[in-house]
Design a protein around this motif. Structure first.
Motif, PDB file in Angstrom:
ATOM      1  N   GLY A  13      -3.174  82.405 -69.510  1.00 38.43           N
ATOM      2  CA  GLY A  13      -1.794  83.195 -68.830  1.00 38.43           C
ATOM      3  C   GLY A  13      -2.504  83.950 -67.785  1.00 38.43           C
ATOM      4  N   LEU A  14      -3.423  84.184 -67.645  1.00 35.53           N
ATOM      5  CA  LEU A  14      -4.251  85.186 -66.572  1.00 35.53           C
ATOM      6  C   LEU A  14      -4.495  84.325 -65.402  1.00 35.53           C
ATOM      7  N   ALA A  15      -4.041  83.206 -65.016  1.00 34.57           N
ATOM      8  CA  ALA A  15      -4.299  82.348 -63.705  1.00 34.57           C
ATOM      9  C   ALA A  15      -5.685  81.961 -63.846  1.00 34.57           C
ATOM     10  N   GLU A  16      -6.243  81.836 -64.933  1.00 36.14           N
ATOM     11  CA  GLU A  16      -7.648  81.472 -65.169  1.00 36.14           C
ATOM     12  C   GLU A  16      -8.171  80.067 -65.679  1.00 36.14           C
ATOM     13  N   LEU A  17      -8.785  79.318 -65.169  1.00 34.35           N
ATOM     14  CA  LEU A  17      -9.010  78.056 -65.470  1.00 34.35           C
ATOM     15  C   LEU A  17     -10.119  78.031 -66.602  1.00 34.35           C
ATOM     16  N   THR A  18      -9.902  77.405 -67.647  1.00 34.66           N
ATOM     17  CA  THR A  18     -10.868  77.471 -68.627  1.00 34.66           C
ATOM     18  C   THR A  18     -12.163  76.620 -68.414  1.00 34.66           C
ATOM     19  N   LEU A  19     -13.472  76.911 -68.333  1.00 32.04           N
ATOM     20  CA  LEU A  19     -14.613  76.063 -68.196  1.00 32.04           C
ATOM     21  C   LEU A  19     -15.441  76.138 -69.551  1.00 32.04           C
ATOM     22  N   ALA A  20     -15.988  75.182 -69.838  1.00 31.64           N
ATOM     23  CA  ALA A  20     -16.810  75.116 -71.205  1.00 31.64           C
ATOM     24  C   ALA A  20     -18.232  74.117 -70.992  1.00 31.64           C
ATOM     25  N   TRP A  21     -19.159  74.692 -71.913  1.00 34.71           N
ATOM     26  CA  TRP A  21     -20.298  73.884 -72.025  1.00 34.71           C
ATOM     27  C   TRP A  21     -20.482  73.555 -73.542  1.00 34.71           C
ATOM     28  N   PRO A  22     -20.781  72.306 -73.934  1.00 37.22           N
ATOM     29  CA  PRO A  22     -20.952  71.168 -73.139  1.00 37.22           C
ATOM     30  C   PRO A  22     -19.464  70.790 -72.712  1.00 37.22           C
ATOM     31  N   GLY A  23     -19.362  69.613 -71.930  1.00 36.66           N
ATOM     32  CA  GLY A  23     -18.002  69.346 -71.467  1.00 36.66           C
ATOM     33  C   GLY A  23     -18.354  68.078 -70.479  1.00 36.66           C
ATOM     34  N   ASP A  24     -17.152  67.889 -69.907  1.00 38.24           N
ATOM     35  CA  ASP A  24     -17.030  66.552 -68.980  1.00 38.24           C
ATOM     36  C   ASP A  24     -17.374  66.752 -67.722  1.00 38.24           C
TER      37      ASP A  24
END
Length: 174
Positions: A121-132
């Motif tokens: 909701g804070l206009a942030e994109l969520t990134l994660a490790w590990p991932g696609d």
């Protein structure tokens, strides 16, 4: 260049950064987050992190900041990679970060994190490790930024990345 883990959240470490030279400087005074820094002529980059409130196996990087005169040297990406490695060594299976601009997005990709397809909701994109790490997933995140009101520098950056593959993951700091 030295990468240092100052402490985990339970260590209650405070870090005072010059608010004129670091974005989010006030967030590093809190003792509820772990801290890591990069230094050579004093602190040039810092990260704050803690365990995810809903998943004990996930470490959330809350803030990464680079001193204004050292931006563009990939210090944020390298520090994020350092934190990712320390989290893995400590037994975390996942690392996440929310980013609100295309430059931070690129840095997180260089650290090995990937767009999850989620936004906060804070206009942030969520990134994660590990991932696609597919090109389509990388471009999907860039497309989200392309729909926003951006600076000329950000628009130019996104134009340069159109149809490109994700950046190569940086090696862990020595």
């Amino acid at each position: 260049m030295e990468f240092v883990l100052l402490g985990w959240p339970e260590d209650g470490h405070r870090l005072r950064l010059d608010h004129r030279r670091f974005a989010y400087a006030g967030k590093f005074v809190m003792t509820s987050t772990g801290k890591a820094v990069v230094g050579d002529d004093g602190v040039v980059a810092a990260a704050a992190f803690d365990a995810d409130r809903t998943d004990a196996e996930t470490l959330c990087v809350r803030y990464v900041t680079v001193r204004d005169d050292r931006r563009g040297e990939r210090l944020g990406a390298r520090l994020l990679r350092f934190v990712r490695e320390r989290a893995r060594e400590r037994g975390y299976e996942r690392v996440t970060i929310g980013v609100n601009n295309p430059f931070s997005y690129q840095a997180a990709y260089r650290a090995g994190l990937c767009f999850t397809g989620e936004e906060s909701g804070l206009a942030e994109l969520t990134l994660a490790w590990p991932g696609d790490r597919s090109t389509s997933r990388y471009q999907a995140g860039l497309d989200v930024f392309r729909q926003r009101d951006l600076s000329a520098e950000e628009v130019s950056f996104l134009d340069d990345k159109r149809e490109s593959d994700p950046p190569t993951v940086l090696p862990p700091p020595a």
